[in-house]
Design a protein around this motif. Sequence first.
Motif, mmCIF file in Angstrom:
data_model
loop_
_atom_site.group_PDB
_atom_site.id
_atom_site.type_symbol
_atom_site.label_atom_id
_atom_site.label_comp_id
_atom_site.label_asym_id
_atom_site.label_seq_id
_atom_site.Cartn_x
_atom_site.Cartn_y
_atom_site.Cartn_z
ATOM 1 N N GLY A 190 0.818 -1.203 0.000
ATOM 2 C CA GLY A 190 0.000 0.000 0.000
ATOM 3 C C GLY A 190 0.849 1.249 0.000
ATOM 4 O O GLY A 190 2.085 1.173 -0.066
ATOM 5 N N PRO A 191 0.175 2.393 0.074
ATOM 6 C CA PRO A 191 -1.288 2.541 0.105
ATOM 7 C C PRO A 191 -1.903 2.276 -1.263
ATOM 8 O O PRO A 191 -1.216 2.344 -2.289
ATOM 9 C CB PRO A 191 -1.483 3.994 0.545
ATOM 10 C CG PRO A 191 -0.245 4.686 0.084
ATOM 11 C CD PRO A 191 0.867 3.697 0.197
ATOM 12 N N GLU A 192 -3.180 1.971 -1.273
ATOM 13 C CA GLU A 192 -3.850 1.649 -2.521
ATOM 14 C C GLU A 192 -3.960 2.864 -3.426
ATOM 15 O O GLU A 192 -3.963 2.729 -4.647
ATOM 16 C CB GLU A 192 -5.243 1.071 -2.247
ATOM 17 C CG GLU A 192 -5.209 -0.274 -1.523
ATOM 18 C CD GLU A 192 -6.596 -0.841 -1.304
ATOM 19 O OE1 GLU A 192 -7.571 -0.155 -1.693
ATOM 20 O OE2 GLU A 192 -6.713 -1.956 -0.763
ATOM 21 N N SER A 193 -4.076 4.047 -2.829
ATOM 22 C CA SER A 193 -4.136 5.282 -3.612
ATOM 23 C C SER A 193 -3.368 6.359 -2.859
ATOM 24 O O SER A 193 -3.223 6.287 -1.634
ATOM 25 C CB SER A 193 -5.588 5.718 -3.842
ATOM 26 O OG SER A 193 -6.249 5.910 -2.609
ATOM 27 N N PRO A 194 -2.851 7.359 -3.549
ATOM 28 C CA PRO A 194 -2.090 8.414 -2.877
ATOM 29 C C PRO A 194 -2.927 9.091 -1.793
ATOM 30 O O PRO A 194 -4.104 9.387 -2.004
ATOM 31 C CB PRO A 194 -1.767 9.388 -4.018
ATOM 32 C CG PRO A 194 -1.808 8.564 -5.254
ATOM 33 C CD PRO A 194 -2.890 7.556 -5.008
ATOM 34 N N PRO A 195 -2.345 9.306 -0.624
ATOM 35 C CA PRO A 195 -3.124 9.926 0.462
ATOM 36 C C PRO A 195 -3.465 11.376 0.152
ATOM 37 O O PRO A 195 -2.687 12.097 -0.473
ATOM 38 C CB PRO A 195 -2.181 9.824 1.666
ATOM 39 C CG PRO A 195 -0.813 9.756 1.071
ATOM 40 C CD PRO A 195 -0.973 8.999 -0.221
ATOM 41 N N LYS A 196 -4.646 11.799 0.593
ATOM 42 C CA LYS A 196 -5.056 13.186 0.461
ATOM 43 C C LYS A 196 -4.597 13.962 1.694
ATOM 44 O O LYS A 196 -4.296 13.359 2.721
ATOM 45 C CB LYS A 196 -6.581 13.271 0.309
ATOM 46 C CG LYS A 196 -7.120 12.560 -0.925
ATOM 47 C CD LYS A 196 -8.645 12.623 -0.949
ATOM 48 C CE LYS A 196 -9.199 11.877 -2.163
ATOM 49 N NZ LYS A 196 -10.689 11.893 -2.181
ATOM 50 N N PRO A 197 -4.521 15.278 1.605
ATOM 51 C CA PRO A 197 -4.108 16.061 2.780
ATOM 52 C C PRO A 197 -4.963 15.720 4.007
ATOM 53 O O PRO A 197 -6.185 15.717 3.933
ATOM 54 C CB PRO A 197 -4.322 17.506 2.326
ATOM 55 C CG PRO A 197 -4.155 17.456 0.844
ATOM 56 C CD PRO A 197 -4.743 16.144 0.428
ATOM 57 N N GLY A 198 -4.312 15.404 5.098
ATOM 58 C CA GLY A 198 -5.012 15.058 6.327
ATOM 59 C C GLY A 198 -5.300 13.583 6.489
ATOM 60 O O GLY A 198 -5.689 13.148 7.573
ATOM 61 N N ASP A 199 -5.129 12.783 5.425
ATOM 62 C CA ASP A 199 -5.372 11.347 5.520
ATOM 63 C C ASP A 199 -4.295 10.662 6.348
ATOM 64 O O ASP A 199 -3.119 11.030 6.289
ATOM 65 C CB ASP A 199 -5.386 10.706 4.124
ATOM 66 C CG ASP A 199 -6.663 10.980 3.369
ATOM 67 O OD1 ASP A 199 -7.591 11.555 3.975
ATOM 68 O OD2 ASP A 199 -6.737 10.619 2.178
ATOM 69 N N LYS A 200 -4.693 9.659 7.113
ATOM 70 C CA LYS A 200 -3.731 8.827 7.811
ATOM 71 C C LYS A 200 -3.357 7.648 6.921
ATOM 72 O O LYS A 200 -4.203 7.083 6.238
ATOM 73 C CB LYS A 200 -4.313 8.330 9.131
ATOM 74 C CG LYS A 200 -4.510 9.419 10.174
ATOM 75 C CD LYS A 200 -5.010 8.844 11.485
ATOM 76 C CE LYS A 200 -5.166 9.935 12.544
ATOM 77 N NZ LYS A 200 -5.661 9.385 13.843
ATOM 78 N N ILE A 201 -2.096 7.293 6.934
ATOM 79 C CA ILE A 201 -1.614 6.160 6.149
ATOM 80 C C ILE A 201 -1.519 4.957 7.082
ATOM 81 O O ILE A 201 -0.865 5.015 8.125
ATOM 82 C CB ILE A 201 -0.244 6.458 5.527
ATOM 83 C CG1 ILE A 201 -0.333 7.674 4.608
ATOM 84 C CG2 ILE A 201 0.277 5.247 4.758
ATOM 85 C CD1 ILE A 201 0.997 8.153 4.077
ATOM 86 N N THR A 202 -2.184 3.886 6.733
ATOM 87 C CA THR A 202 -2.152 2.685 7.556
ATOM 88 C C THR A 202 -1.645 1.497 6.748
ATOM 89 O O THR A 202 -1.713 1.490 5.511
ATOM 90 C CB THR A 202 -3.543 2.343 8.124
ATOM 91 O OG1 THR A 202 -4.453 2.108 7.028
ATOM 92 C CG2 THR A 202 -4.064 3.475 8.996
ATOM 93 N N ALA A 203 -1.134 0.519 7.462
ATOM 94 C CA ALA A 203 -0.672 -0.720 6.841
ATOM 95 C C ALA A 203 -1.195 -1.885 7.668
ATOM 96 O O ALA A 203 -1.021 -1.899 8.893
ATOM 97 C CB ALA A 203 0.850 -0.761 6.782
ATOM 98 N N THR A 204 -1.838 -2.821 7.024
ATOM 99 C CA THR A 204 -2.309 -4.017 7.705
ATOM 100 C C THR A 204 -1.352 -5.156 7.373
ATOM 101 O O THR A 204 -1.265 -5.590 6.221
ATOM 102 C CB THR A 204 -3.738 -4.376 7.282
ATOM 103 O OG1 THR A 204 -4.619 -3.302 7.645
ATOM 104 C CG2 THR A 204 -4.201 -5.645 7.984
ATOM 105 N N ILE A 205 -0.630 -5.606 8.384
ATOM 106 C CA ILE A 205 0.354 -6.670 8.203
ATOM 107 C C ILE A 205 -0.326 -8.005 8.497
ATOM 108 O O ILE A 205 -0.748 -8.262 9.628
ATOM 109 C CB ILE A 205 1.555 -6.471 9.139
ATOM 110 C CG1 ILE A 205 2.224 -5.116 8.860
ATOM 111 C CG2 ILE A 205 2.559 -7.602 8.972
ATOM 112 C CD1 ILE A 205 3.391 -4.809 9.784
ATOM 113 N N PRO A 206 -0.460 -8.856 7.482
ATOM 114 C CA PRO A 206 -1.159 -10.128 7.703
ATOM 115 C C PRO A 206 -0.296 -11.132 8.464
ATOM 116 O O PRO A 206 0.931 -11.027 8.498
ATOM 117 C CB PRO A 206 -1.453 -10.615 6.280
ATOM 118 C CG PRO A 206 -0.486 -9.910 5.403
ATOM 119 C CD PRO A 206 -0.086 -8.655 6.085
#
Length: 223
Positions: A190-206
Amino acid sequence: MYRRPAAAAVLLAAALTLTACSSGGGPSAAAAKPKPPASSSAPDPADATAAPTAPAAKPTGPVLPDAKLTPKTGSFKPNEKQYLSGRVPEKMDPAAVLQTGQESCQRVERTAKRDKDAATGAVIAGEIPGAKDAVPYLCPEQKPILDAAAKGFPDGPRPAPAPGTYRALTQSPACTWEAKGKDGAVLASGPESPPKPGDKITATIPAGTTDFTSTGCYAWLPA
């Protein structure tokens, strides 16, 4: 707190540099580090103007015995003596060593006052290298920052991470991550799409991830 002129800290940094010169690394390494959260009003610790900070580890060479940990004038507080124990190289002014620890505390305090995530990320990323040693003795009120940092990990490769969802301590659109299994197969990215201003970037580790790698993400904390 006992204070000494900044020149003493410079002498300390020079002495420690001589003992650590075999460890490698160069001044260009810090320049490549990503920045703290874009929304943070706190200054980037990497850009802050400060005297040299204490190294993360105690000196490997001879140190002053506790009985000789006395300043040229005045006296040290009990907590300051605890911090200095085993940390002052021979022939070095212990007040200079104390000053570097105090400066690490000040950097944590200033940043945490404005943005706790930025302070936590700076500790995780190693941008306040003396914090883990100084905080318990010299500014214990900042221990929550250390406790939070202990749950996170810095940008870059992370072998065998605990599965779960994590948030990046940055909003940089350059942040990318990838989780791989033991056979090298990509399990998530990820991320699946570029983050927008103010978006939090998360990662789900399986579960089953053996290698997690991120670039441009500064540091990670459990979401």
